[in-house]
Every structure is written in structure tokens, then in C-alpha cells.
Design an enzyme around this catalytic site. Structure first.
Site, PDB file in Angstrom:
ATOM      1  N   ASP A  60       6.261   1.409  -0.648  1.00  0.00           N
ATOM      2  CA  ASP A  60       5.487   2.273  -1.360  1.00  0.00           C
ATOM      3  C   ASP A  60       4.205   2.573  -0.981  1.00  0.00           C
ATOM      4  OD1 ASP A  60       5.220   3.692  -3.926  1.00  0.00           O
ATOM      5  OD2 ASP A  60       3.841   2.176  -4.425  1.00  0.00           O
ATOM      6  N   GLU A 114       6.397   5.135   3.007  1.00  0.00           N
ATOM      7  CA  GLU A 114       6.144   6.429   2.107  1.00  0.00           C
ATOM      8  C   GLU A 114       4.663   6.704   2.629  1.00  0.00           C
ATOM      9  OE1 GLU A 114       5.714   7.840  -2.482  1.00  0.00           O
ATOM     10  OE2 GLU A 114       4.784   5.825  -2.033  1.00  0.00           O
TER      11      GLU A 114
END
Length: 714
Positions: free
Chosen positions: A342, A378
Site C-alpha cells: 500500500d 501501489e
């Protein structure tokens, strides 16, 4: 109680069958107490007198799995120097393998008084906070082994443990929303029938429900609020949180592996649940605030490139060690097969700017365990210069946000999209070719947990996040969505037919693009969140997958027939991709005939709807919204595993993203006979093998906003 010196490594609580070794890092502390917690609310404190390189440690004979514990740190409380030691706060072990309980929000878990933030708060947090748990590391893995599916065979399914299992009619009530639910045959059968090879789980590291959300009657559903990087989230365990969550998670991984499904974890190493200077003191702040967090020039405050209040200090050797230890633990002890990072750009911020050569990437590259699993970035964060799609090192794959945006733009009719769409369809060579990566570096997706579901992407022009309690201010406002003529629910049959066609267009485009496809859980069932594009706090039926139960009219959003047809179409598209290597190439197209393949046709060719080869003028036309792509199955340049030549059928992909029907001419000189295998204008999408046959030069009429795929045997 006997207290032996113990060892400084490994960190955390390590049970060896006779007792437990405890080790914790803190450079800020003067003294550290290990507190063993008892069910009657009392605690036994043991001072950790041994210290090696700022690691305090002791071995306690007879301390067994299930024992709850925490740390109390005595030392300077000097916010102006970034130091927040306070022995009144019971702290979680950063290396805890399991965590029990939840935070009971109140002033007790904060290091300051609400009415006077400058004054130290000496209220005891122990009755109100989570506790670390000693776990038994032994588990019978049997003959478990990772499927180790190669990227070109991978189909990723992003899912939430609770959201995927909570409403499935085939699961017993007690297993819904749990790790055990993931391992239930009803879930595994759905995934295998769909053709899924990897289950990418939204955060399962122990996380915290935010104080603000709890006060609003909401919950942190998504889980991007980690407090324990080694502990499976205890609320997803069906039978206890004193270590049972570890056994249950391992059992789920074992069952998924038996079905040939890899497990990839969405991990949040960029920040923690302790928030900014007004956040609670749960672990890292009280142990050694300056060593764990990026502080500003005024050490009272935190540098925040994540939008969550803090960012971990990625140039701290102790932070880097903790992250690498955590990654190795999940691979070696929990048998997971990869990670999706993330806000991964934050991990590259060694100083201020994003640095692709930062220490974190160096450590991953040389690590013999972590470097061998799937690593997905990401590739952005909210800091300056944080959008880094295409800029991660060669070992990494990336969520391709440009793929998502371009495919959405094409099918909603945005002008000047065709040229970039061609690049995204063929693996985004503009992003990944110059650093030695291949098309498989691109994780292609149209939707994910963050944003509209597939159904809502074609049903809403605007977000509708009122349920989140922020007056619809939260969430992305520019969604590149199109409601097909009506906002939200409608009875208009023309609108409903167009929406179903658009969903098929997105699924077909995704599955026939070069790269690695990722489906968001429930999209194959036309799942709706009623226009909420930021359901992070909706731990309820709005966000859970609504499974069909066979009853006419069951579910919300799309009708039951549409849901069933979309599921069947998605399965057909996944298996069409699986059956044909021309859709999952390991090298980029050359745009010319390939030597040694005995075929004088190019490996790829582009045509106008009239069947003429595309010119530069055609590509640059603002109104261009239709084209045909020829994929030559006889011109695949990469060899098979044993060096053999790979051949496949050839395909014509015809895209009509315009708002009106168009005639497409089947190109001549690229094959005499073809068969229609996909037609998104039909409700059933034409399952492979049942479509009509057509000849070169034939005119096909494609409905507005539809695509057709023709197949020619090798």
C-alpha cells in the site's frame, strides 16, 4: 518467577517448548518492564535488565502460549525532542505474533490530556488497550507448498476476508467473516470455477478501529490502519484471539494452496494506527518515537506522506529490520506467496523525495526469501512527487493506474484516447520496457476496493458517500465513470442493457490485455455499493459481497439474470485467456514479423473499422473511438519452458467505443476464415465455440459501445 538473561534475537516473544524469550528494541528508554497480564486484571512486572545494542531481553521459563503481555517504558517525556516515554501506557510488542482484544477509546490510551495537550497523561491504559500474546509456532503444514504460479498464468482476485464471506448462503453462520470462511469449499469452488490463481487479501495485519469512526458509529472496515505487522487481525478469527487466529490463518492458506490458489497480502508498512501528534500511544510512540517515525523539524509533529497522520522512518535501520523481518515471517511461517504494498512510494522516501534506489529496495533485492515471492507496488502516495507508475525497480510489478484510467476513458467516450489505449492493451511498454521489465510488470485493473465497483462505474456519474458521515466530501471526485443515461437505480430497459454491455466490455478488455489481470471481489456478480466510492468505513451490507441465492429478484443493483450472465461471461473470458498464450505474452510485441516463426505477418497489426492499416492521422484523430487489433498466434517470440516454439490461434479484437453502431471489415490477407467467440452486445457474450463464422472482407456491424473477438485456428 525465574528470570533468565535470554537473547537479543529474535525480537518479540519466542516460545521454545519450555518457556518464552522476550526481546524489544528501544533506544529512548531508561528502563523497560515486561508486564504479564492475568485474566483477573492484575499484572506481573519483570524488568528487562539485559540490553544488547538497545534491545532489552529476558527469558522466562514456564511462560506458555496464550500468555498476554505488554511493555511499560520508563524514560523521558519530552515532546519538544520527539520523546514520548510514559510508563502509564501499556505498549504492544511491535513483533507480537498475535494480539488480543481491541482498543476501548478514552483519554486513558492517549499520552496527553484532551483539555491540555501539553500536559502528560498518567492514566493507566492497560484496561483499555490491546495486548500482545505469546503464540505456539508449531503447525502441521503437511505437504503444503506454494503453487508458485508464474505471472503469465496469474489471475488475481482482490478480496476482503469479511466482505467476501459474510453473506455467502453456503457458509455456516459461525464461519462468515472469518479466515475459516475463506477456506470453506463454497468459497474455494467459486474461485477455482472463475479461474482465479491468486487471492489478494485486503489488510489482515492487526489493525485498529479509529477513535473518530467509532464515535460516529462506524468502523475501519478496509483495515489500512495497522498496529501489528506480525499478527493476523483477531476479529477475523472464528474461535478465539489468544493465538487461535494464527492457526486459523495458516489453515486457510493451506486449504487455498491445496486448490492451487496463491495468497497475496495487501500490506501497510508506510504508517501505523498511532496517527499524528494527537493520536493514541499504543506501541511505537511510547517505545521510541524518533526511531520509528518521520518527524518534522519541530519534533513534536509528524511528516505525513500517507494522509493518515504519520509515516514510518524508512532510513531507520530498526524500521527496515522490522519490515524485512515481518515480510520473511509471513513467507516462511505463514506460507503466503506475495505482497501488495500500500502507498509503496512512501517506502521509497529515504529522505524526502521518492528514491527508487532507497535502502528498502536494496534490502528486498538481496533478500533470499522476500525477493522470490510476488512483489506488487501501489506506485503512489499523497506526498510531493508521489505518483510513480512505471518507476519501480525491475523485481517489482505495479498496479497500473494508467491502465485503469485509459480503459475507463475509452469506454465512456473520452476523445483522444485511442493511442494510449493501444499502449495499455499491449502491456504498457512506455512504462516498463526501458528498465528491462516485461508486460507482466503491469497489474491491470479497471476497479479495485478503492473507488466504484464495476456495477457502480457504469451506473453513477457522481460519488454518493453520504453514509460515511462527511457530507460526501470524502472519496475521489473524478472517477472517469458514466451512468449510461440515468444516475443510480433505474427501470429504463435501454439503460440497463447498456450498463450490462459496458460491464462485459470492461471484463473482456481486462482479460484480453497483455499483463496480469486483477478482478475486484464481487465485480463478477455486479456488486453494488450504491454509488459509495470510499466504503472504507462501511462494515455492513453496503460493502459486503451480495451473493446470489437463486431467488428471482434477490440482491441489489443489477437484476438476477444480469448477475448470473455476468458471472458466466467473466468465467468464459478468464478461461479464454488461460487457453491462449497470445493474450498473456511474456515479451512485448515487435510490430513486425518475428524471425524463425515461418510467418510473414507481423506479430500485431492495427486496422481502422474499414479494414485499412492505421495511419498516424488515424491515431491522432480526436474522434477516433474504434479500431481492430490483429494478434498473430504464429508470431510469439518467447519460447516455452523447454525451449520449444509456442504457437496459438490468431485473433481479431474489434473495439467500437463510439455511441453509434459501426460496420467493421474483417481485414484481408490476415486469414480467410474466422469465428466470432466474443460479442459483448449479446447478453450471453457468445461463449466460445458457438458464434457465427465469417470470411475475410466480411462486414460486421458492431453495436454502439461493444466489442467483438474473432478467432482463427493456428
Amino acid at each position: 518467577m525465574q528470570v533468565w538473561p535470554g537473547e537479543a534475537y529474535p525480537l518479540g516473544a519466542t516460545y521454545d517448548g519450555a518457556g518464552t524469550n522476550f526481546a524489544v528494541f528501544t533506544e529512548a528508554a531508561d528502563r523497560v518492564e515486561l508486564c504479564l497480564l492475568h485474566d483477573d486484571g492484575s499484572e506481573t512486572a519483570v524488568e528487562l535488565r539485559e540490553s544488547d545494542a538497545f534491545v532489552r531481553h529476558a527469558y522466562l521459563p514456564g511462560v506458555m502460549p496464550g500468555q498476554r503481555y505488554g511493555f511499560r517504558v520508563h524514560g523521558p517525556y519530552a515532546p519538544e525532542r520527539g520523546l514520548l516515554c510514559n510508563s502509564a501506557k501499556l505498549l504492544l510488542d511491535p513483533y507480537a505474533r498475535a494480539i488480543s482484544g481491541s482498543v476501548q477509546w478514552g483519554e486513558e490510551v492517549y499520552g496527553y490530556h484532551f483539555d491540555d495537550p501539553g500536559r502528560r497523561n498518567d492514566l493507566d491504559s492497560a484496561p483499555h488497550t490491546m495486548t500482545s500474546v505469546v503464540v505456539n509456532p508449531y503447525f502441521d503444514w503437511g505437504d503444503d507448498r506454494s503453487p508458485r504460479t508464474e505471472y503469465h498464468h496469474t489471475v488475481i482476485y482482490e478480496a476482503h476476508v469479511k466482505g467476501l464471506t459474510m453473506r455467502h448462503p453456503g457458509l455456516p453462520e459461525e464461519l462468515r467473516g472469518t479466515y475459516a470462511g475463506l477456506a470453506h469449499p463454497a468459497i474455494i469452488e467459486h474461485l477455482t470455477a472463475l479461474g482465479v490463481t491468486a487471492l489478494e487479501l485486503m489488510p489482515v495485519h492487526q489493525f485498529v478501529n479509529d477513535h473518530r469512526l467509532v464515535d460516529m458509529g462506524l468502523n475501519n472496515y478496509w483495515g489500512y490502519n495497522t498496529i501489528g505487522f506480525f499478527a493476523p487481525h483477531n476479529a477475523y478469527a472464528s474461535w478465539g484471539d489468544r493465538g487461535q487466529q494464527v492457526l486459523e490463518f495458516k489453515s486457510a492458506v493451506k486449504a487455498l494452496h491445496e486448490a492451487g490458489i496463491e495468497v497475496i497480502l495487501d500490506v501497510v508498512y508506510n504508517h501505523t494506527a498511532e496517527g499524528n501528534h494527537l493520536g493514541p500511544t499504543l506501541s511505537f510512540k511510547g517505545l521510541d518515537n524518533p526511531s520509528y517515525y518521520r518527524l518534522t523539524e519541530d519534533p513534536r509533529y509528524y511528516m505525513d506522506t500517507t494522509g493518515t497522520g504519520n509515516s514510518l522512518l524508512m532510513r531507520s535501520p530498526h524500521v527496515l529490520q522490522m519490515i524485512m523481518d515481518s515480510l520473511r515471517y509471513w513467507v516462511t511461517e505463514m506460507h503466503v506467496d506475495g505482497f501488495r504494498f500500500d502507498l509503496a512510494a512512501t517506502l521509497a522516501r529515504q529522505f524526502h523525495e521518492v528514491d527508487r534506489l532507497s535502502s528498502f529496495f536494496d534490502l528486498v533485492q538481496q533478500d533470499p526469501v522476500v525477493s522470490q515471492v510476488k512483489l506488487i507496488a501501489e506506485p503512489w502516495d499523497v506526498g510531493e512527487g508521489g505518483y510513480q507508475v512505471g518507476n519501480f525497480p525491475p523485481l517489482w510489478t505495479e498496479w497500473n493506474g494508467k491502465y485503469r484510467d485509459t480503459v475507463r476513458d475509452l469506454w465512456r467516450g473520452e476523445p483522444r484516447t485511442l493511442a494510449e489505449f493501444a499502449s495499455r492493451l499491449t502491456g504498457s511498454s512506455d512504462l516498463y520496457q526501458d528498465d528491462g521489465r516485461r508486460p507482466l510488470a503491469s497489474i491491470n485493473f479497471v476497479t479495485c476496493h478503492d473507488g466504484f465497483t464495476l456495477h457502480d462505474l457504469v451506473s453513477y456519474n457522481e460519488k454518493h458517500n453520504e453514509a460515511n458521515g462527511e457530507d460526501n466530501r470524502d472519496g475521489e471526485s473524478h472517477n472517469r465513470s458514466w451512468n449510461c443515461g440515468a444516475e443510480g437505480d433505474t427501470d429504463d430497459p435501454d439503460v440497463l442493457r447498456l450498463r450490462a454491455r459496458q460491464m462485459r466490455n470492461f471484463i473482456a478488455t481486462l482479460m484480453l490485455s497483455q499483463g496480469v489481470p486483477m478482478i475486484s471481489h464481487g465485480d463478477e456478480l455486479a456488486r453494488t455499493q450504491r454509488g459509495n466510492n470510499n466504503a472504507y468505513c462501511q462494515d455492513d451490507e453496503l460493502a459486503w459481497v451480495d451473493w446470489p441465492d437463486g431467488e428471482e429478484g434477490a440482491g441489489e443493483g443489477a437484476g438476477e439474470d444480469v448477475r448470473r450472465q455476468l458471472l458466466e461471461f467473466t468465467r468464459a473470458m478468464v478461461w479464454l485467456r488461460k487457453d491462449h498464450p497470445v493474450f498473456r505474452r511474456r515479451r512485448f510485441f515487435h510490430g513486425r514479423p518475428v524471425e524463425g516463426t515461418h510467418d510473414d505477418l507481423s506479430d500485431i497489426a492495427w486496422f481502422t473499422p474499414e479494414g485499412a492499416e492505421m495511419t498516424q492521422r488515424d491515431w491522432e484523430s480526436a474522434r477516433a473511438s474504434a479500431l481492430t487489433v490483429f494478434l498473430n498466434g504464429n508470431a510469439i517470440s518467447e519460447p516455452g519452458q523447454r525451449g520449444e516454439r509456442i504457437t496459438d490461434d490468431s485473433f481479431l479484437l474489434m473495439f467500437n467505443a463510439s455511441p453509434k453502431p459501426l460496420d467493421f471489415v474483417v481485414p484481408v490477407d490476415h486469414g480467410a476464415q474466422w469465428q466470432v467467440v466474443v460479442d459483448t452486445a449479446r447478453a450471453d457474450g457468445v461463449p466460445p465455440g458457438t458464434g457465427p463464422k465469417v470470411s475475410a472482407g466480411t462486414r460486421l456491424t458492431l453495436a454502439d459501445r461493444s466489442m467483438t473477438v474473432l478467432q482463427r485456428p493456428a
